[in-house]
Design a protein around this motif. Structure first.
Motif, PDB file in Angstrom:
ATOM      1  N   ARG A 166      23.701  60.260 -23.879  1.00 26.38           N
ATOM      2  CA  ARG A 166      25.041  59.653 -23.947  1.00 26.38           C
ATOM      3  C   ARG A 166      26.102  60.736 -24.123  1.00 26.38           C
ATOM      4  O   ARG A 166      27.188  60.664 -23.546  1.00 26.38           O
ATOM      5  CB  ARG A 166      25.130  58.650 -25.105  1.00 26.38           C
ATOM      6  N   GLU A 167      25.750  61.739 -24.916  1.00 30.94           N
ATOM      7  CA  GLU A 167      26.682  62.852 -25.132  1.00 30.94           C
ATOM      8  C   GLU A 167      26.834  63.669 -23.832  1.00 30.94           C
ATOM      9  O   GLU A 167      27.941  64.073 -23.481  1.00 30.94           O
ATOM     10  CB  GLU A 167      26.116  63.726 -26.257  1.00 30.94           C
ATOM     11  N   VAL A 168      25.733  63.895 -23.132  1.00 33.58           N
ATOM     12  CA  VAL A 168      25.781  64.640 -21.860  1.00 33.58           C
ATOM     13  C   VAL A 168      26.722  63.934 -20.886  1.00 33.58           C
ATOM     14  O   VAL A 168      27.560  64.551 -20.222  1.00 33.58           O
ATOM     15  CB  VAL A 168      24.348  64.729 -21.243  1.00 33.58           C
ATOM     16  N   ILE A 169      26.596  62.594 -20.849  1.00 33.01           N
ATOM     17  CA  ILE A 169      27.407  61.797 -19.925  1.00 33.01           C
ATOM     18  C   ILE A 169      28.887  61.883 -20.297  1.00 33.01           C
ATOM     19  O   ILE A 169      29.756  62.034 -19.438  1.00 33.01           O
ATOM     20  CB  ILE A 169      26.880  60.350 -19.906  1.00 33.01           C
ATOM     21  N   ARG A 170      29.157  61.861 -21.593  1.00 30.33           N
ATOM     22  CA  ARG A 170      30.552  61.984 -22.068  1.00 30.33           C
ATOM     23  C   ARG A 170      31.099  63.369 -21.754  1.00 30.33           C
ATOM     24  O   ARG A 170      32.158  63.510 -21.155  1.00 30.33           O
ATOM     25  CB  ARG A 170      30.608  61.755 -23.583  1.00 30.33           C
ATOM     26  N   THR A 171      30.311  64.395 -22.101  1.00 31.61           N
ATOM     27  CA  THR A 171      30.780  65.778 -21.913  1.00 31.61           C
ATOM     28  C   THR A 171      31.111  66.049 -20.447  1.00 31.61           C
ATOM     29  O   THR A 171      32.105  66.696 -20.131  1.00 31.61           O
ATOM     30  CB  THR A 171      29.678  66.770 -22.363  1.00 31.61           C
ATOM     31  N   HIS A 172      30.256  65.569 -19.542  1.00 28.43           N
ATOM     32  CA  HIS A 172      30.436  65.888 -18.123  1.00 28.43           C
ATOM     33  C   HIS A 172      31.107  64.751 -17.348  1.00 28.43           C
ATOM     34  O   HIS A 172      31.156  64.798 -16.117  1.00 28.43           O
ATOM     35  CB  HIS A 172      29.083  66.233 -17.492  1.00 28.43           C
ATOM     36  N   ASP A 173      31.572  63.745 -18.077  1.00 21.67           N
ATOM     37  CA  ASP A 173      32.278  62.613 -17.469  1.00 21.67           C
ATOM     38  C   ASP A 173      31.483  61.997 -16.307  1.00 21.67           C
ATOM     39  O   ASP A 173      32.001  61.813 -15.204  1.00 21.67           O
ATOM     40  CB  ASP A 173      33.673  63.081 -16.986  1.00 21.67           C
ATOM     41  N   LEU A 174      30.220  61.684 -16.597  1.00 22.52           N
ATOM     42  CA  LEU A 174      29.341  61.154 -15.545  1.00 22.52           C
ATOM     43  C   LEU A 174      29.312  59.619 -15.545  1.00 22.52           C
ATOM     44  O   LEU A 174      28.244  59.025 -15.666  1.00 22.52           O
ATOM     45  CB  LEU A 174      27.917  61.705 -15.729  1.00 22.52           C
ATOM     46  N   HIS A 175      30.512  59.006 -15.434  1.00 25.29           N
ATOM     47  CA  HIS A 175      30.481  57.537 -15.334  1.00 25.29           C
ATOM     48  C   HIS A 175      29.743  57.176 -14.044  1.00 25.29           C
ATOM     49  O   HIS A 175      29.916  57.821 -13.012  1.00 25.29           O
ATOM     50  CB  HIS A 175      31.905  56.964 -15.364  1.00 25.29           C
ATOM     51  N   ALA A 176      28.905  56.118 -14.152  1.00 23.60           N
ATOM     52  CA  ALA A 176      28.028  55.781 -13.024  1.00 23.60           C
ATOM     53  C   ALA A 176      28.832  55.282 -11.828  1.00 23.60           C
ATOM     54  O   ALA A 176      29.796  54.522 -11.993  1.00 23.60           O
ATOM     55  CB  ALA A 176      27.034  54.718 -13.471  1.00 23.60           C
ATOM     56  N   ARG A 177      28.426  55.736 -10.637  1.00 22.18           N
ATOM     57  CA  ARG A 177      29.086  55.292  -9.401  1.00 22.18           C
ATOM     58  C   ARG A 177      28.170  54.347  -8.644  1.00 22.18           C
ATOM     59  O   ARG A 177      27.041  54.709  -8.297  1.00 22.18           O
ATOM     60  CB  ARG A 177      29.379  56.492  -8.502  1.00 22.18           C
ATOM     61  N   LYS A 178      28.709  53.177  -8.338  1.00 19.63           N
ATOM     62  CA  LYS A 178      27.928  52.179  -7.604  1.00 19.63           C
ATOM     63  C   LYS A 178      27.550  52.711  -6.223  1.00 19.63           C
ATOM     64  O   LYS A 178      26.439  52.505  -5.733  1.00 19.63           O
ATOM     65  CB  LYS A 178      28.782  50.912  -7.451  1.00 19.63           C
ATOM     66  N   SER A 179      28.489  53.441  -5.591  1.00 15.61           N
ATOM     67  CA  SER A 179      28.258  53.934  -4.223  1.00 15.61           C
ATOM     68  C   SER A 179      27.064  54.881  -4.165  1.00 15.61           C
ATOM     69  O   SER A 179      26.462  55.073  -3.115  1.00 15.61           O
ATOM     70  CB  SER A 179      29.504  54.653  -3.721  1.00 15.61           C
ATOM     71  N   MET A 180      26.694  55.478  -5.295  1.00 17.13           N
ATOM     72  CA  MET A 180      25.545  56.392  -5.346  1.00 17.13           C
ATOM     73  C   MET A 180      24.305  55.682  -5.899  1.00 17.13           C
ATOM     74  O   MET A 180      23.298  56.314  -6.184  1.00 17.13           O
ATOM     75  CB  MET A 180      25.861  57.582  -6.264  1.00 17.13           C
ATOM     76  N   GLY A 181      24.421  54.385  -6.133  1.00 23.72           N
ATOM     77  CA  GLY A 181      23.292  53.619  -6.685  1.00 23.72           C
ATOM     78  C   GLY A 181      22.925  54.093  -8.085  1.00 23.72           C
ATOM     79  O   GLY A 181      21.752  54.177  -8.425  1.00 23.72           O
ATOM     80  N   GLN A 182      23.933  54.408  -8.892  1.00 24.01           N
ATOM     81  CA  GLN A 182      23.635  55.033 -10.192  1.00 24.01           C
ATOM     82  C   GLN A 182      23.459  54.018 -11.313  1.00 24.01           C
ATOM     83  O   GLN A 182      24.400  53.327 -11.711  1.00 24.01           O
ATOM     84  CB  GLN A 182      24.728  56.043 -10.536  1.00 24.01           C
ATOM     85  N   ASN A 183      22.237  53.925 -11.812  1.00 22.65           N
ATOM     86  CA  ASN A 183      21.907  53.189 -13.044  1.00 22.65           C
ATOM     87  C   ASN A 183      21.041  54.157 -13.830  1.00 22.65           C
ATOM     88  O   ASN A 183      19.916  54.424 -13.447  1.00 22.65           O
ATOM     89  CB  ASN A 183      21.133  51.904 -12.730  1.00 22.65           C
ATOM     90  N   PHE A 184      21.596  54.685 -14.900  1.00 21.03           N
ATOM     91  CA  PHE A 184      20.922  55.798 -15.591  1.00 21.03           C
ATOM     92  C   PHE A 184      19.992  55.306 -16.690  1.00 21.03           C
ATOM     93  O   PHE A 184      20.249  54.296 -17.349  1.00 21.03           O
ATOM     94  CB  PHE A 184      21.962  56.745 -16.191  1.00 21.03           C
ATOM     95  N   LEU A 185      18.942  56.063 -16.913  1.00 25.20           N
ATOM     96  CA  LEU A 185      18.026  55.845 -18.037  1.00 25.20           C
ATOM     97  C   LEU A 185      18.431  56.832 -19.118  1.00 25.20           C
ATOM     98  O   LEU A 185      18.382  58.045 -18.892  1.00 25.20           O
ATOM     99  CB  LEU A 185      16.586  56.141 -17.607  1.00 25.20           C
ATOM    100  N   LEU A 186      18.833  56.308 -20.285  1.00 24.16           N
ATOM    101  CA  LEU A 186      19.356  57.202 -21.329  1.00 24.16           C
ATOM    102  C   LEU A 186      18.417  57.338 -22.523  1.00 24.16           C
ATOM    103  O   LEU A 186      18.680  58.115 -23.427  1.00 24.16           O
ATOM    104  CB  LEU A 186      20.732  56.697 -21.792  1.00 24.16           C
ATOM    105  N   ASP A 187      17.333  56.570 -22.526  1.00 22.81           N
ATOM    106  CA  ASP A 187      16.388  56.612 -23.645  1.00 22.81           C
ATOM    107  C   ASP A 187      15.284  57.617 -23.303  1.00 22.81           C
ATOM    108  O   ASP A 187      14.458  57.379 -22.415  1.00 22.81           O
ATOM    109  CB  ASP A 187      15.825  55.199 -23.856  1.00 22.81           C
ATOM    110  N   LEU A 188      15.285  58.723 -24.031  1.00 24.42           N
ATOM    111  CA  LEU A 188      14.329  59.804 -23.696  1.00 24.42           C
ATOM    112  C   LEU A 188      12.882  59.416 -24.028  1.00 24.42           C
ATOM    113  O   LEU A 188      11.952  59.964 -23.435  1.00 24.42           O
ATOM    114  CB  LEU A 188      14.732  61.095 -24.409  1.00 24.42           C
ATOM    115  N   ASN A 189      12.700  58.453 -24.947  1.00 26.82           N
ATOM    116  CA  ASN A 189      11.336  57.938 -25.173  1.00 26.82           C
ATOM    117  C   ASN A 189      10.829  57.276 -23.899  1.00 26.82           C
ATOM    118  O   ASN A 189       9.674  57.439 -23.508  1.00 26.82           O
ATOM    119  CB  ASN A 189      11.346  56.862 -26.268  1.00 26.82           C
ATOM    120  N   LEU A 190      11.719  56.503 -23.282  1.00 28.86           N
ATOM    121  CA  LEU A 190      11.346  55.767 -22.073  1.00 28.86           C
ATOM    122  C   LEU A 190      11.122  56.726 -20.896  1.00 28.86           C
ATOM    123  O   LEU A 190      10.155  56.575 -20.141  1.00 28.86           O
ATOM    124  CB  LEU A 190      12.446  54.746 -21.748  1.00 28.86           C
ATOM    125  N   THR A 191      11.990  57.733 -20.756  1.00 27.59           N
ATOM    126  CA  THR A 191      11.805  58.648 -19.610  1.00 27.59           C
ATOM    127  C   THR A 191      10.520  59.466 -19.782  1.00 27.59           C
ATOM    128  O   THR A 191       9.830  59.741 -18.805  1.00 27.59           O
ATOM    129  CB  THR A 191      13.027  59.571 -19.407  1.00 27.59           C
TER     130      THR A 191
END
Ligand code: SAM
Length: 280
Positions: free
Chosen positions: A11-36
């Motif tokens: 979540r911090e990485v996404i904030r720092t780099h302003d990586l709001h998800a883009r629908k046009s890129m099919g972006q649905n991110f997995l943010l739980d490192l246990n799950l990944t």
């Protein structure tokens, strides 16, 4: 939030780099490192393997793959905004991560990979399906990969593992099961992703067989199966009319009834038909 490495939470990485998800890129991110990390483990023993990851995004699965011991990860990402976040992972993991910016449908990654190679990806489903079909249909077998561990919409995953006679049975089931063992290994609800997609997802794991289950030419089999299921309610003799002028004779020679429908034909039958159609 799990800490699988010394890098900041996603979540911090996404904030720092302003990586709001883009629908046009099919972006649905997995943010739980246990799950990944759990998804990475579905790819089998990664130590001693190079991993091809398509669509790393902010790098959740990438970090899972590296922390689970992958020898080297080659990640191909289309969205240039993700590169600084991925560069931080590369730095934290020494020379074990290489990132290529570009479209996975256009890039040939093989020059950058050393066997044994496994593939792992959480991709937009249309790109994932296109790549899966390409990975399953090279003319020579075995392929460059030992296994594929791929996230799909649940409905697409069910098509990959479907059995004859079911609604989900079609081209993907036949191409996948012809040359690989395919299993659904994880189910994920929409809330596992940020932002949540409308549908549930599944991780499919495919192990490449040493040889296809039945002999057939990949191009001919793909063509026959695509035609047969394109009009799945029609009898085979009608659905396959365009594939050979004497299609009824060829269906009979392959041990099939011209009045059967595609849904009822097992893999073996389609391979027999592809062999008959390939005869001059
Ligand atoms: N792997 C990350 C995760 O699990 O959080 C991101 C998953 S997101 C569903 C799909 C990723 O694939 C995005 O980062 C997107 O930019 C990338 N992508 C979409 N189309 C692509 C393509 N043709 N080639 C390479 N990457 C692509």
């Amino acid at each position: 939030m799990a800490k699988i490495d010394t890098l900041p939470p996603l979540r911090e990485v996404i904030r720092t780099h302003d990586l709001h998800a883009r629908k046009s890129m099919g972006q649905n991110f997995l943010l739980d490192l246990n799950l990944t990390a759990k998804i990475a483990r579905q790819a089998g023993d990664l130590t001693g393997c190079d991993i091809l990851e398509i669509g790393p995004g902010p790098g959740g699965l990438t970090r899972g793959l590296l922390s689970e011991g992958a020898r080297h990860v080659l990640a191909i990402e289309k969205d240039a905004r993700c590169l600084p976040a991925l560069a931080e992972i590369a730095q934290a993991y020494g020379d074990r991560l290489t990132v290529i910016e570009g479209d996975a449908l256009e890039i040939d990654p093989l020059a950058h990979l050393t066997p044994p190679i496994r593939v792992a990806a959480n991709l937009p489903y249309n790109v994932g399906t296109e790549l899966l079909v390409r990975w399953l249909t090279p003319s020579a077998w075995p392929p460059f990969w030992q296994s594929l561990t791929l996230m799909f919409q649940r409905e697409v995953a069910e098509r990959i593992v479907a059995r004859p006679g079911s609604k989900a049975y079609g081209r993907l089931a036949i191409l996948a099961q012809w040359r690989a063992d395919a299993r659904i290994v994880l189910q994920l609800p929409p809330e596992a992703f940020t932002p949540p997609p409308k549908v549930s997802s599944s991780v499919v794991h495919l192990n490449a067989l040493d040889a296809p289950r039945y002999p057939a030419d990949a191009k001919v089999l793909s063509r026959v199966v695509a035609a047969a299921f394109n009009q799945r309610r029609k009898m085979l003799r009608a659905a396959l009319k365009g594939t050979a002028p004497d299609i009824e004779d060829r269906l009979i020679a392959a041990g099939l009834k011209p009045t059967d429908r595609a849904e009822q034909i097992p893999l073996e039958g389609f391979c027999a038909l592809a062999r008959e159609i390939a005869k001059t």
